[in-house]
Design a protein around this motif. Structure first.
Motif, short mmCIF file in Angstrom:
data_model
loop_
_atom_site.label_atom_id
_atom_site.label_comp_id
_atom_site.label_asym_id
_atom_site.label_seq_id
_atom_site.Cartn_x
_atom_site.Cartn_y
_atom_site.Cartn_z
N ALA A 100 0.85 -1.18 0.00
CA ALA A 100 0.00 0.00 0.00
C ALA A 100 0.89 1.24 0.00
O ALA A 100 1.82 1.34 0.79
N VAL A 101 0.63 2.15 -0.91
CA VAL A 101 1.28 3.45 -0.95
C VAL A 101 0.19 4.46 -0.61
O VAL A 101 -0.88 4.43 -1.20
N ALA A 102 0.47 5.35 0.33
CA ALA A 102 -0.54 6.32 0.79
C ALA A 102 -1.84 5.59 1.17
O ALA A 102 -2.91 5.86 0.62
N LEU A 111 2.41 9.22 9.00
CA LEU A 111 3.50 8.24 9.06
C LEU A 111 4.22 8.07 7.73
O LEU A 111 5.38 7.65 7.70
N MET A 112 3.54 8.36 6.63
CA MET A 112 4.10 8.06 5.32
C MET A 112 5.38 8.85 5.03
O MET A 112 5.36 10.07 5.01
N PRO A 113 6.50 8.14 4.83
CA PRO A 113 7.73 8.84 4.44
C PRO A 113 7.53 9.52 3.08
O PRO A 113 7.02 8.90 2.15
N MET A 114 7.92 10.78 2.98
CA MET A 114 7.73 11.51 1.73
C MET A 114 8.66 10.97 0.63
O MET A 114 8.28 10.86 -0.52
N TYR A 162 14.87 -2.13 -0.61
CA TYR A 162 13.54 -2.69 -0.84
C TYR A 162 13.51 -3.62 -2.04
O TYR A 162 14.13 -3.35 -3.07
N LEU A 163 12.76 -4.72 -1.87
CA LEU A 163 12.41 -5.61 -2.96
C LEU A 163 10.89 -5.56 -3.08
O LEU A 163 10.18 -5.83 -2.10
N LEU A 164 10.40 -5.18 -4.26
CA LEU A 164 8.96 -5.13 -4.49
C LEU A 164 8.53 -6.26 -5.39
O LEU A 164 9.13 -6.49 -6.44
N LEU A 165 7.49 -6.95 -4.98
CA LEU A 165 6.84 -7.96 -5.81
C LEU A 165 5.46 -7.43 -6.12
O LEU A 165 4.60 -7.31 -5.23
N LEU A 166 5.25 -7.06 -7.38
CA LEU A 166 4.01 -6.44 -7.81
C LEU A 166 3.34 -7.27 -8.88
O LEU A 166 4.02 -7.90 -9.70
N GLN A 167 2.01 -7.25 -8.88
CA GLN A 167 1.25 -7.85 -9.97
C GLN A 167 0.31 -6.81 -10.54
O GLN A 167 -0.40 -6.12 -9.80
N ALA A 171 3.14 2.18 -6.58
CA ALA A 171 4.34 1.58 -5.99
C ALA A 171 5.55 1.73 -6.91
O ALA A 171 6.66 2.01 -6.45
N LEU A 172 5.34 1.56 -8.22
CA LEU A 172 6.45 1.75 -9.17
C LEU A 172 7.03 3.15 -9.05
O LEU A 172 8.25 3.34 -9.08
N ASP A 173 6.17 4.13 -8.88
CA ASP A 173 6.61 5.51 -8.78
C ASP A 173 7.28 5.79 -7.43
O ASP A 173 8.36 6.36 -7.37
N TYR A 174 6.64 5.36 -6.36
CA TYR A 174 7.12 5.67 -5.01
C TYR A 174 8.44 4.97 -4.69
O TYR A 174 9.31 5.54 -4.04
N TYR A 175 8.59 3.74 -5.13
CA TYR A 175 9.78 2.94 -4.78
C TYR A 175 10.84 2.97 -5.89
O TYR A 175 11.56 1.98 -6.08
#
Length: 190
Positions: A91-93, A127-130, A138-143, A154-158
């Motif tokens: 979850a982002v934001a 709480l959300m880090p800007m 970080y390792l992201l696993l996205l579908q 998530a692609l943008d934020y990370y």
């Protein structure tokens, strides 16, 4: 070397979710020397973070695995500790998504009722880090078929993280068990 791994479930989930159970079994079988735990998190974000910090204690040799809202919480902790975090459809934001889910719920594992409030959304927003200090942690696993969260956020934020994007799938992350060795390797357990 990582000595402790903590699994953080998503919203309205638990340590008994399919991903949590698969992860727990994997670590018990292949990494029994690692201090592994799948926590049952309270639904107030500040209480959840307090429980995670309490469980981690003073160690800095920790890696986090977080799914959905657990991915957000893992990010909050990883930014403070500088540790590694593997995030599954994070979850982002989350305050922008969860505001649709205000109300009363029952946690089947903790066997208690809880209330999701507008105040919780304010806490999540604060709480959300800007920006991420160390995106390489970080390792992201996205579908792309995630029906709950927009993977593009998530692609943008990370940006700068290790990202594996699979076409299709859904929010639960179809084929998760096949990713466990990749997760363990990223956690630097050797």
């Amino acid at each position: 070397m990582t000595k402790k791994v903590v699994y953080l479930h998503g919203f309205a989930s638990s340590s008994q979710s399919e991903k949590a159970v698969l992860t727990s079994a994997f670590f018990a079988r292949y990494y029994p020397h690692i201090d592994y735990a799948a926590l049952d998190l309270p639904y107030a974000p500040d209480a959840a973070l307090a429980l995670i910090r309490q469980h981690i204690g003073q160690t800095t040799e920790v890696a986090l695995i977080g799914s959905s809202l657990g991915g957000f919480l893992a990010t909050c902790i990883a930014e403070q500790l500088g540790c590694r975090a593997c995030l599954i459809n994070p979850a982002v934001a989350p305050h922008k998504v969860l505001h649709q889910h205000l109300g009363r719920y029952y946690h089947p594992v903790l066997q208690q009722h809880y209330e999701v409030t507008a105040e919780h959304m304010s806490v999540l927003e604060q709480l959300m880090p800007m920006t991420l200090k160390q995106p390489q942690n970080y390792l992201l696993l996205l579908q792309s078929g995630d029906e709950v969260l927009d993977y593009r956020l998530a692609l943008d934020y990370y940006q700068g993280a290790s990202i594996k994007l699979s076409e299709g799938g859904d929010h639960s992350y179809v084929g998760f068990a096949a990713e466990l060795e990749t997760i363990a390797n990223f956690c630097q357990l050797a």
